[in-house]
Design an enzyme around this catalytic site. Structure first.
Site, PDB file in Angstrom:
ATOM      1  N   LYS A  13      -7.592  -4.726  -1.537  1.00 23.13           N
ATOM      2  CA  LYS A  13      -7.735  -3.270  -1.387  1.00 23.13           C
ATOM      3  C   LYS A  13      -7.127  -2.540  -2.587  1.00 23.13           C
ATOM      4  O   LYS A  13      -7.749  -1.658  -3.175  1.00 23.13           O
ATOM      5  CB  LYS A  13      -7.033  -2.770  -0.101  1.00 23.13           C
ATOM      6  CG  LYS A  13      -7.550  -3.398   1.170  1.00 23.13           C
ATOM      7  CD  LYS A  13      -6.820  -2.866   2.389  1.00 23.13           C
ATOM      8  CE  LYS A  13      -5.345  -3.223   2.459  1.00 23.13           C
ATOM      9  NZ  LYS A  13      -5.069  -4.661   2.559  1.00 23.13           N
ATOM     10  N   ARG A  88      -3.914   2.532  10.103  1.00 25.74           N
ATOM     11  CA  ARG A  88      -3.788   1.118  10.437  1.00 25.74           C
ATOM     12  C   ARG A  88      -3.674   0.889  11.931  1.00 25.74           C
ATOM     13  O   ARG A  88      -3.562  -0.261  12.367  1.00 25.74           O
ATOM     14  CB  ARG A  88      -2.517   0.583   9.795  1.00 25.74           C
ATOM     15  CG  ARG A  88      -2.733  -0.221   8.556  1.00 25.74           C
ATOM     16  CD  ARG A  88      -1.357  -0.471   7.997  1.00 25.74           C
ATOM     17  NE  ARG A  88      -1.279  -1.726   7.344  1.00 25.74           N
ATOM     18  CZ  ARG A  88      -1.250  -1.851   6.013  1.00 25.74           C
ATOM     19  NH1 ARG A  88      -1.322  -0.799   5.252  1.00 25.74           N
ATOM     20  NH2 ARG A  88      -1.144  -3.033   5.488  1.00 25.74           N
ATOM     21  N   ARG A 127       0.153 -13.967  -5.769  1.00 28.63           N
ATOM     22  CA  ARG A 127       0.384 -12.606  -6.271  1.00 28.63           C
ATOM     23  C   ARG A 127       1.781 -12.487  -6.880  1.00 28.63           C
ATOM     24  O   ARG A 127       2.764 -12.979  -6.333  1.00 28.63           O
ATOM     25  CB  ARG A 127       0.237 -11.588  -5.136  1.00 28.63           C
ATOM     26  CG  ARG A 127       0.586 -10.172  -5.599  1.00 28.63           C
ATOM     27  CD  ARG A 127       0.072  -9.100  -4.691  1.00 28.63           C
ATOM     28  NE  ARG A 127       0.591  -9.189  -3.345  1.00 28.63           N
ATOM     29  CZ  ARG A 127       0.193  -8.410  -2.351  1.00 28.63           C
ATOM     30  NH1 ARG A 127      -0.755  -7.514  -2.564  1.00 28.63           N
ATOM     31  NH2 ARG A 127       0.707  -8.550  -1.152  1.00 28.63           N
ATOM     32  N   ARG A 160       6.499 -10.371  -3.738  1.00 29.61           N
ATOM     33  CA  ARG A 160       6.919  -9.441  -2.704  1.00 29.61           C
ATOM     34  C   ARG A 160       7.548 -10.228  -1.562  1.00 29.61           C
ATOM     35  O   ARG A 160       7.028 -11.284  -1.185  1.00 29.61           O
ATOM     36  CB  ARG A 160       5.692  -8.669  -2.178  1.00 29.61           C
ATOM     37  CG  ARG A 160       5.429  -7.390  -2.920  1.00 29.61           C
ATOM     38  CD  ARG A 160       4.123  -6.713  -2.590  1.00 29.61           C
ATOM     39  NE  ARG A 160       3.763  -6.601  -1.188  1.00 29.61           N
ATOM     40  CZ  ARG A 160       2.668  -5.967  -0.748  1.00 29.61           C
ATOM     41  NH1 ARG A 160       1.842  -5.387  -1.616  1.00 29.61           N
ATOM     42  NH2 ARG A 160       2.378  -5.912   0.531  1.00 29.61           N
ATOM     43  N   ARG A 171       1.607 -10.710   9.276  1.00 25.08           N
ATOM     44  CA  ARG A 171       0.772  -9.569   8.846  1.00 25.08           C
ATOM     45  C   ARG A 171      -0.683  -9.765   9.254  1.00 25.08           C
ATOM     46  O   ARG A 171      -1.364  -8.812   9.641  1.00 25.08           O
ATOM     47  CB  ARG A 171       0.880  -9.396   7.321  1.00 25.08           C
ATOM     48  CG  ARG A 171       2.257  -8.866   6.887  1.00 25.08           C
ATOM     49  CD  ARG A 171       2.530  -9.128   5.418  1.00 25.08           C
ATOM     50  NE  ARG A 171       1.679  -8.386   4.523  1.00 25.08           N
ATOM     51  CZ  ARG A 171       1.445  -8.739   3.253  1.00 25.08           C
ATOM     52  NH1 ARG A 171       2.011  -9.830   2.739  1.00 25.08           N
ATOM     53  NH2 ARG A 171       0.661  -8.001   2.495  1.00 25.08           N
TER      54      ARG A 171
HETATM   55  P1  AP5 Z   1      -4.279  -6.866  -3.716  1.00 19.77           P
HETATM   56  O1  AP5 Z   1      -5.292  -5.977  -4.361  1.00 19.77           O
HETATM   57  O2  AP5 Z   1      -2.842  -6.669  -4.028  1.00 19.77           O
HETATM   58  O3  AP5 Z   1      -4.540  -6.894  -2.129  1.00 19.77           O
HETATM   59  P2  AP5 Z   1      -4.260  -5.805  -1.017  1.00 19.77           P
HETATM   60  O4  AP5 Z   1      -5.388  -5.882  -0.047  1.00 19.77           O
HETATM   61  O5  AP5 Z   1      -3.962  -4.474  -1.615  1.00 19.77           O
HETATM   62  O6  AP5 Z   1      -2.972  -6.473  -0.387  1.00 19.77           O
HETATM   63  P3  AP5 Z   1      -1.652  -5.903   0.223  1.00 19.77           P
HETATM   64  O7  AP5 Z   1      -0.823  -7.115   0.575  1.00 19.77           O
HETATM   65  O8  AP5 Z   1      -0.982  -4.902  -0.693  1.00 19.77           O
HETATM   66  O9  AP5 Z   1      -2.149  -5.194   1.486  1.00 19.77           O
HETATM   67  P4  AP5 Z   1      -1.368  -4.920   2.756  1.00 19.77           P
HETATM   68  O10 AP5 Z   1      -2.334  -4.079   3.486  1.00 19.77           O
HETATM   69  O11 AP5 Z   1      -0.844  -6.063   3.506  1.00 19.77           O
HETATM   70  O12 AP5 Z   1      -0.040  -4.236   2.198  1.00 19.77           O
HETATM   71  P5  AP5 Z   1       0.408  -2.745   1.976  1.00 19.77           P
HETATM   72  O13 AP5 Z   1       1.088  -2.683   0.681  1.00 19.77           O
HETATM   73  O14 AP5 Z   1      -0.674  -1.771   2.299  1.00 19.77           O
HETATM   74  O15 AP5 Z   1      -4.696  -8.381  -4.059  1.00 19.77           O
HETATM   75  C1  AP5 Z   1      -3.895  -9.466  -3.628  1.00 19.77           C
HETATM   76  C2  AP5 Z   1      -3.829 -10.527  -4.755  1.00 19.77           C
HETATM   77  O16 AP5 Z   1      -5.134 -11.067  -4.959  1.00 19.77           O
HETATM   78  C3  AP5 Z   1      -3.385  -9.975  -6.117  1.00 19.77           C
HETATM   79  O17 AP5 Z   1      -2.597 -10.945  -6.756  1.00 19.77           O
HETATM   80  C4  AP5 Z   1      -4.712  -9.740  -6.876  1.00 19.77           C
HETATM   81  O18 AP5 Z   1      -4.533  -9.866  -8.283  1.00 19.77           O
HETATM   82  C5  AP5 Z   1      -5.586 -10.848  -6.301  1.00 19.77           C
HETATM   83  N1  AP5 Z   1      -6.996 -10.465  -6.190  1.00 19.77           N
HETATM   84  C6  AP5 Z   1      -7.480  -9.248  -5.788  1.00 19.77           C
HETATM   85  N2  AP5 Z   1      -8.827  -9.276  -5.764  1.00 19.77           N
HETATM   86  C7  AP5 Z   1      -9.189 -10.538  -6.149  1.00 19.77           C
HETATM   87  C8  AP5 Z   1     -10.461 -11.188  -6.318  1.00 19.77           C
HETATM   88  N3  AP5 Z   1     -11.618 -10.547  -6.081  1.00 19.77           N
HETATM   89  N4  AP5 Z   1     -10.460 -12.489  -6.718  1.00 19.77           N
HETATM   90  C9  AP5 Z   1      -9.286 -13.142  -6.939  1.00 19.77           C
HETATM   91  N5  AP5 Z   1      -8.051 -12.586  -6.816  1.00 19.77           N
HETATM   92  C10 AP5 Z   1      -8.022 -11.294  -6.426  1.00 19.77           C
HETATM   93  O19 AP5 Z   1       1.481  -2.583   3.179  1.00 19.77           O
HETATM   94  C11 AP5 Z   1       2.682  -3.307   3.157  1.00 19.77           C
HETATM   95  C12 AP5 Z   1       3.483  -2.988   4.407  1.00 19.77           C
HETATM   96  O20 AP5 Z   1       3.783  -1.577   4.454  1.00 19.77           O
HETATM   97  C13 AP5 Z   1       2.795  -3.268   5.746  1.00 19.77           C
HETATM   98  O21 AP5 Z   1       2.915  -4.616   6.140  1.00 19.77           O
HETATM   99  C14 AP5 Z   1       3.591  -2.320   6.679  1.00 19.77           C
HETATM  100  O22 AP5 Z   1       4.863  -2.849   6.984  1.00 19.77           O
HETATM  101  C15 AP5 Z   1       3.765  -1.101   5.804  1.00 19.77           C
HETATM  102  N6  AP5 Z   1       2.670  -0.139   5.937  1.00 19.77           N
HETATM  103  C16 AP5 Z   1       1.790   0.253   4.978  1.00 19.77           C
HETATM  104  N7  AP5 Z   1       0.914   1.138   5.483  1.00 19.77           N
HETATM  105  C17 AP5 Z   1       1.254   1.332   6.780  1.00 19.77           C
HETATM  106  C18 AP5 Z   1       0.710   2.114   7.827  1.00 19.77           C
HETATM  107  N8  AP5 Z   1      -0.379   2.890   7.643  1.00 19.77           N
HETATM  108  N9  AP5 Z   1       1.308   2.061   9.052  1.00 19.77           N
HETATM  109  C19 AP5 Z   1       2.405   1.302   9.253  1.00 19.77           C
HETATM  110  N10 AP5 Z   1       2.954   0.524   8.305  1.00 19.77           N
HETATM  111  C20 AP5 Z   1       2.393   0.530   7.075  1.00 19.77           C
END
Ligand code: AP5
Length: 215
Positions: A13, A88, A127, A160, A171
């Site tokens: 994402k 979410r 990552r 992370r 997760r």
């Molecule tokens: P990346 O683009 O970083 O993936 P992502 O989907 O953004 O992953 P996240 O882990 O950041 O998502 P998440 O939803 O768990 O975490 P968030 O930060 O929102 O890609 C991942 C890896 O793959 C990278 O190394 C990249 O280079 C590689 N990659 C990407 N595309 C690729 C491809 N096509 N081919 C190969 N490699 C590729 O949330 C974190 C925490 O915050 C949550 O767990 C929760 O505790 C809290 N939180 C956030 N939002 C809320 C909410 N709305 N409500 C409650 N808690 C929340």
């Protein structure tokens, strides 16, 4: 353009949202990034969020509601945004509806990115992030020029804490239980577009752009 990205952890994402916001010239609003910044700076929200984020659990809806209302009211989001990681939970859909209603705007599309679980685990396991500026790398698919070091600022890259294997499992469980119903709710509203997140980032971005043409 007002877009939402949802999808399991690590599906890509953030990677795609950055590309899209560059081309659409709207801000990338990542709730995960905002929380991690708050945690680094020791803000009130960051202190409340840490125990949930590090354990792979969701931060309570009331904390997230205040955070998103404040962020989307900022001037840079007036003409559009890519919202990454919110809503979410089904309760967060209503929170977003209220915030957008007060601002007098509506969502254009909700994209859900999908990929098989083994690919997600591979992406999260490899990552690496820059603790200084948040840039995201992958040891295989997007390595830094010098191993372990941020291309932009030279800071040592880290994993992370929530990318530990047991936290990834937590997760994924939270996503299936609490966030998949969000995708279903937007599908019922006719706003959801599913994007195949497999293949390299260029291939995924091309599919996204095709999805955007239908907006
Ligand atoms: P990346 O683009 O970083 O993936 P992502 O989907 O953004 O992953 P996240 O882990 O950041 O998502 P998440 O939803 O768990 O975490 P968030 O930060 O929102 O890609 C991942 C890896 O793959 C990278 O190394 C990249 O280079 C590689 N990659 C990407 N595309 C690729 C491809 N096509 N081919 C190969 N490699 C590729 O949330 C974190 C925490 O915050 C949550 O767990 C929760 O505790 C809290 N939180 C956030 N939002 C809320 C909410 N709305 N409500 C409650 N808690 C929340």
């Amino acid at each position: 353009m007002r877009l939402v990205f949802i999808g399991p952890p690590g599906v890509g994402k953030g990677t795609q949202a950055v590309r899209l916001t560059d081309s659409l010239r709207v801000p990338h609003v990542s709730t995960g990034d905002i929380l991690r910044q708050g945690m680094r700076e020791g803000t009130a929200v960051g202190r409340k969020a840490r125990e949930f984020v590090d354990a792979g659990k969701l931060v309570p809806d009331e904390v997230m509601g205040d955070l998103i209302a404040e962020r989307l009211a900022k001037p840079d989001a007036r003409d559009g945004f890519v919202l990454d990681g919110f809503p979410r939970t089904v309760a967060q859909i209503s929170i977003l509806d209220d915030v957008l209603g007060r601002l007098g705007v509506v969502l254009d599309r909700v994209f859900v990115l999908v990929a098989p679980e083994q690919e997600i685990v591979r992406r999260l396991g490899g990552r690496r992030v820059c603790p200084q500026n948040g840039e995201v790398y992958h040891v295989e698919s997007h390595p830094p020029k010098s191993p372990g070091v941020c291309d932009s600022c030279g800071t040592a890259l880290i994993q992370r804490p929530d990318d530990a294997e047991e936290v990834i499992r937590e997760r994924l469980g939270v996503y299936a239980e609490l966030t998949e119903p969000v995708a279903s709710a937007y599908a019922e509203r006719g706003l959801l577009v599913e994007i195949d997140g497999t293949g390299d980032p260029d291939a995924v971005f091309e599919r996204l752009q095709q999805g955007l043409e239908e907006v």
